[in-house]
Scaffold this motif. Structure first.
Motif, PDB file in Angstrom:
ATOM      1  N   GLU A  43       0.754  -1.032   0.000  1.00 56.09           N
ATOM      2  CA  GLU A  43       0.140  -0.067  -0.023  1.00 56.09           C
ATOM      3  C   GLU A  43       0.763   1.356   0.111  1.00 56.09           C
ATOM      4  O   GLU A  43       0.518   2.077  -0.803  1.00 56.09           O
ATOM      5  CB  GLU A  43      -0.974   0.003   1.260  1.00 56.09           C
ATOM      6  CG  GLU A  43      -1.713   1.444   1.442  1.00 56.09           C
ATOM      7  CD  GLU A  43      -2.368   1.527   2.570  1.00 56.09           C
ATOM      8  OE1 GLU A  43      -2.685   0.933   3.265  1.00 56.09           O
ATOM      9  OE2 GLU A  43      -3.109   2.632   2.579  1.00 56.09           O
ATOM     10  N   MET A  44       1.883   1.377   0.748  1.00 60.84           N
ATOM     11  CA  MET A  44       2.673   2.370   0.921  1.00 60.84           C
ATOM     12  C   MET A  44       3.485   2.789  -0.512  1.00 60.84           C
ATOM     13  O   MET A  44       3.583   4.215  -0.788  1.00 60.84           O
ATOM     14  CB  MET A  44       3.647   2.044   1.946  1.00 60.84           C
ATOM     15  CG  MET A  44       3.068   2.259   3.463  1.00 60.84           C
ATOM     16  SD  MET A  44       2.761   3.974   3.820  1.00 60.84           S
ATOM     17  CE  MET A  44       1.501   3.657   4.578  1.00 60.84           C
ATOM     18  N   ARG A  45       3.881   1.585  -1.068  1.00 58.29           N
ATOM     19  CA  ARG A  45       4.668   1.827  -2.231  1.00 58.29           C
ATOM     20  C   ARG A  45       3.666   2.690  -3.556  1.00 58.29           C
ATOM     21  O   ARG A  45       3.996   3.486  -4.200  1.00 58.29           O
ATOM     22  CB  ARG A  45       5.275   0.869  -3.014  1.00 58.29           C
ATOM     23  CG  ARG A  45       6.485   0.389  -2.284  1.00 58.29           C
ATOM     24  CD  ARG A  45       7.429  -0.665  -2.927  1.00 58.29           C
ATOM     25  NE  ARG A  45       6.574  -2.248  -2.814  1.00 58.29           N
ATOM     26  CZ  ARG A  45       6.797  -3.012  -1.929  1.00 58.29           C
ATOM     27  NH1 ARG A  45       7.561  -2.760  -0.890  1.00 58.29           N
ATOM     28  NH2 ARG A  45       5.965  -4.190  -2.002  1.00 58.29           N
ATOM     29  N   ALA A  46       2.386   2.139  -3.364  1.00 59.35           N
ATOM     30  CA  ALA A  46       1.145   2.541  -4.239  1.00 59.35           C
ATOM     31  C   ALA A  46       1.210   4.108  -4.000  1.00 59.35           C
ATOM     32  O   ALA A  46       0.944   4.871  -4.811  1.00 59.35           O
ATOM     33  CB  ALA A  46      -0.071   1.825  -4.007  1.00 59.35           C
ATOM     34  N   ASN A 135       1.193  13.984   7.236  1.00 62.83           N
ATOM     35  CA  ASN A 135       0.664  12.708   7.884  1.00 62.83           C
ATOM     36  C   ASN A 135       1.745  11.539   7.802  1.00 62.83           C
ATOM     37  O   ASN A 135       1.873  10.846   8.636  1.00 62.83           O
ATOM     38  CB  ASN A 135      -0.929  12.294   7.545  1.00 62.83           C
ATOM     39  CG  ASN A 135      -1.862  13.000   8.283  1.00 62.83           C
ATOM     40  OD1 ASN A 135      -1.695  13.770   8.901  1.00 62.83           O
ATOM     41  ND2 ASN A 135      -2.938  12.122   8.384  1.00 62.83           N
ATOM     42  N   CYS A 136       2.248  11.460   6.693  1.00 62.04           N
ATOM     43  CA  CYS A 136       3.242  10.439   6.246  1.00 62.04           C
ATOM     44  C   CYS A 136       4.336  10.747   7.415  1.00 62.04           C
ATOM     45  O   CYS A 136       4.827   9.733   7.880  1.00 62.04           O
ATOM     46  CB  CYS A 136       3.987  10.603   5.053  1.00 62.04           C
ATOM     47  SG  CYS A 136       3.105  11.106   3.477  1.00 62.04           S
ATOM     48  N   ILE A 137       4.710  11.995   7.646  1.00 61.04           N
ATOM     49  CA  ILE A 137       6.124  12.182   8.563  1.00 61.04           C
ATOM     50  C   ILE A 137       5.705  11.954   9.865  1.00 61.04           C
ATOM     51  O   ILE A 137       6.197  11.174  10.586  1.00 61.04           O
ATOM     52  CB  ILE A 137       6.319  13.770   8.343  1.00 61.04           C
ATOM     53  CG1 ILE A 137       6.945  13.780   7.013  1.00 61.04           C
ATOM     54  CG2 ILE A 137       7.351  13.968   9.609  1.00 61.04           C
ATOM     55  CD1 ILE A 137       7.344  15.388   6.782  1.00 61.04           C
ATOM     56  N   GLN A 138       4.160  12.386  10.363  1.00 63.01           N
ATOM     57  CA  GLN A 138       3.944  12.007  11.612  1.00 63.01           C
ATOM     58  C   GLN A 138       3.862  10.528  11.977  1.00 63.01           C
ATOM     59  O   GLN A 138       4.364  10.101  13.038  1.00 63.01           O
ATOM     60  CB  GLN A 138       2.439  12.726  11.845  1.00 63.01           C
ATOM     61  CG  GLN A 138       2.124  12.937  13.477  1.00 63.01           C
ATOM     62  CD  GLN A 138       0.757  13.627  13.537  1.00 63.01           C
ATOM     63  OE1 GLN A 138       0.199  14.208  12.689  1.00 63.01           O
ATOM     64  NE2 GLN A 138       0.330  13.292  14.590  1.00 63.01           N
ATOM     65  N   CYS A 139       3.042   9.750  10.937  1.00 63.35           N
ATOM     66  CA  CYS A 139       3.019   8.446  11.289  1.00 63.35           C
ATOM     67  C   CYS A 139       4.699   7.717  11.218  1.00 63.35           C
ATOM     68  O   CYS A 139       4.721   6.765  12.067  1.00 63.35           O
ATOM     69  CB  CYS A 139       2.090   7.587  10.155  1.00 63.35           C
ATOM     70  SG  CYS A 139       1.884   5.999  10.753  1.00 63.35           S
ATOM     71  N   HIS A 140       5.301   8.163  10.327  1.00 60.62           N
ATOM     72  CA  HIS A 140       6.539   7.386  10.006  1.00 60.62           C
ATOM     73  C   HIS A 140       7.588   7.796  11.507  1.00 60.62           C
ATOM     74  O   HIS A 140       8.210   6.802  11.860  1.00 60.62           O
ATOM     75  CB  HIS A 140       7.211   7.863   8.867  1.00 60.62           C
ATOM     76  CG  HIS A 140       6.630   7.231   7.623  1.00 60.62           C
ATOM     77  ND1 HIS A 140       7.196   7.476   6.391  1.00 60.62           N
ATOM     78  CD2 HIS A 140       5.715   6.359   7.496  1.00 60.62           C
ATOM     79  CE1 HIS A 140       6.467   6.834   5.656  1.00 60.62           C
ATOM     80  NE2 HIS A 140       5.677   6.055   6.293  1.00 60.62           N
ATOM     81  N   SER A 141       7.482   8.887  11.922  1.00 59.75           N
ATOM     82  CA  SER A 141       8.390   9.490  13.150  1.00 59.75           C
ATOM     83  C   SER A 141       7.602   8.616  14.265  1.00 59.75           C
ATOM     84  O   SER A 141       8.762   8.347  15.068  1.00 59.75           O
ATOM     85  CB  SER A 141       8.411  10.858  13.077  1.00 59.75           C
ATOM     86  OG  SER A 141       7.287  11.588  13.634  1.00 59.75           O
TER      87      SER A 141
HETATM   88  C1  HEC Z   1      -0.844   5.306   9.575  1.00 58.89           C
HETATM   89  C2  HEC Z   1       0.639   5.444   9.384  1.00 58.89           C
HETATM   90  C3  HEC Z   1       1.059   5.836   8.064  1.00 58.89           C
HETATM   91  C4  HEC Z   1       0.975   6.857   7.455  1.00 58.89           C
HETATM   92  C5  HEC Z   1       0.030   7.925   7.452  1.00 58.89           C
HETATM   93  C6  HEC Z   1       2.007   6.902   6.219  1.00 58.89           C
HETATM   94  N1  HEC Z   1       2.748   5.423   6.313  1.00 58.89           N
HETATM   95 FE1  HEC Z   1       4.082   4.944   5.069  1.00 58.89          FE
HETATM   96  N2  HEC Z   1       4.517   3.382   6.215  1.00 58.89           N
HETATM   97  C7  HEC Z   1       3.834   2.869   7.649  1.00 58.89           C
HETATM   98  C8  HEC Z   1       4.462   1.961   8.059  1.00 58.89           C
HETATM   99  C9  HEC Z   1       4.083   0.977   9.194  1.00 58.89           C
HETATM  100  C10 HEC Z   1       5.446   1.467   7.160  1.00 58.89           C
HETATM  101  C11 HEC Z   1       6.421   0.132   7.377  1.00 58.89           C
HETATM  102  C12 HEC Z   1       5.814  -0.894   6.830  1.00 58.89           C
HETATM  103  C13 HEC Z   1       6.613  -2.196   7.171  1.00 58.89           C
HETATM  104  O1  HEC Z   1       7.797  -2.047   6.923  1.00 58.89           O
HETATM  105  O2  HEC Z   1       6.214  -3.148   7.884  1.00 58.89           O
HETATM  106  C14 HEC Z   1       5.658   2.448   6.243  1.00 58.89           C
HETATM  107  C15 HEC Z   1       6.353   2.382   5.115  1.00 58.89           C
HETATM  108  C16 HEC Z   1       6.400   3.368   3.931  1.00 58.89           C
HETATM  109  C17 HEC Z   1       7.325   3.215   2.688  1.00 58.89           C
HETATM  110  C18 HEC Z   1       8.373   1.829   2.579  1.00 58.89           C
HETATM  111  C19 HEC Z   1       7.637   0.797   1.639  1.00 58.89           C
HETATM  112  C20 HEC Z   1       8.452  -0.379   1.558  1.00 58.89           C
HETATM  113  O3  HEC Z   1       8.436  -0.826   0.380  1.00 58.89           O
HETATM  114  O4  HEC Z   1       8.929  -1.050   2.344  1.00 58.89           O
HETATM  115  C21 HEC Z   1       7.030   4.160   1.904  1.00 58.89           C
HETATM  116  C22 HEC Z   1       7.631   4.565   0.482  1.00 58.89           C
HETATM  117  C23 HEC Z   1       6.047   4.939   2.706  1.00 58.89           C
HETATM  118  N3  HEC Z   1       5.755   4.454   3.939  1.00 58.89           N
HETATM  119  C24 HEC Z   1       5.534   6.224   2.155  1.00 58.89           C
HETATM  120  C25 HEC Z   1       4.465   6.936   2.546  1.00 58.89           C
HETATM  121  C26 HEC Z   1       3.934   8.199   2.233  1.00 58.89           C
HETATM  122  C27 HEC Z   1       4.558   8.716   1.078  1.00 58.89           C
HETATM  123  C28 HEC Z   1       3.039   8.492   3.022  1.00 58.89           C
HETATM  124  C29 HEC Z   1       2.089   9.893   2.907  1.00 58.89           C
HETATM  125  C30 HEC Z   1       1.789  10.212   1.628  1.00 58.89           C
HETATM  126  C31 HEC Z   1       3.104   7.566   4.048  1.00 58.89           C
HETATM  127  N4  HEC Z   1       3.721   6.498   3.892  1.00 58.89           N
HETATM  128  C32 HEC Z   1       1.966   7.715   5.080  1.00 58.89           C
HETATM  129  C33 HEC Z   1       2.887   3.797   8.084  1.00 58.89           C
HETATM  130  C34 HEC Z   1       2.363   5.080   7.523  1.00 58.89           C
END
Ligand code: HEC
Length: 156
Positions: A43-46, A135-141
């Motif tokens: 999902e994140m890559r999409a 939101n990306c930053i908040q969740c990742h941090s």
């Molecule tokens: C609610 C939480 C959340 C939000 C909001 C979020 N992410 Fe993430 N993201 C994660 C998590 C958890 C992982 C790690 C998943 C794992 O490794 O199991 C991740 C991993 C990723 C990765 C690495 C994927 C991979 O191939 O391992 C990317 C790129 C990414 N996020 C992009 C984004 C972007 C761009 C946004 C915002 C537009 C975003 N994320 C918003 C939780 C979030």
């Protein structure tokens, strides 16, 4: 006397909870099942691809492309898709409420961005794009600090 002490204790405890919860929360990644982790990464890559397309389309005024990509991000809500009942249970036990809330908020912002695309409202698109990036930053941090130790919180 006793009531006074109780009050102080309660205040202290409250202060403690607040300060603990504002520190970087524990990463959720080690708690995810393999299946959930793979789904989330997919999902994140999409999402990442969608955000890149939106950015280009937005600065060139290609509103339909903004709308289509934002809609796709919205529809990818993993908490509602591709998950069996067991996955849902696994997810609930792996992640704190704050994570679910952020994910939901993020997908709601995507729906608003799709709307701004359909309305050909560039200003609104820019604001929503920026909020989503927050939101990306908040969740990742907060929840992915093990994988992304360099991301600093942008919230105070
Ligand atoms: C609610 C939480 C959340 C939000 C909001 C979020 N992410 Fe993430 N993201 C994660 C998590 C958890 C992982 C790690 C998943 C794992 O490794 O199991 C991740 C991993 C990723 C990765 C690495 C994927 C991979 O191939 O391992 C990317 C790129 C990414 N996020 C992009 C984004 C972007 C761009 C946004 C915002 C537009 C975003 N994320 C918003 C939780 C979030």
């Amino acid at each position: 006397m006793m009531a006074g002490t109780g009050k102080i204790l309660a205040t202290l405890l409250l202060g403690l909870t607040v300060s603990v919860s504002s520190l970087a929360a524990e990463p959720v990644t080690p708690k995810l099942t393999d299946k959930l982790s793979l789904l989330l990464q997919k999902e994140m890559r999409a999402v990442q691809g969608g955000m890149t397309s939106i950015h280009s389309a937005m600065v060139m005024g290609q509103h339909e492309i903004v709308a289509d990509n934002a809609q796709q991000i919205h529809d990818s809500f993993i908490l509602q898709q591709e998950l069996t009942d067991q996955d849902r249970k696994d997810l609930r036990s792996a992640v704190p409420k704050g994570f679910i809330k952020l994910d939901r908020e993020f997908h709601e912002l995507a729906a608003s961005l799709a709307e701004a695309g359909r309305n050909e409202d560039t200003k609104e698109q820019q604001q929503l794009f920026s909020k989503m990036t927050g939101n990306c930053i908040q969740c990742h941090s907060k929840y992915v600090s093990d994988r992304f130790p360099g991301v600093k919180s942008v919230k105070d």
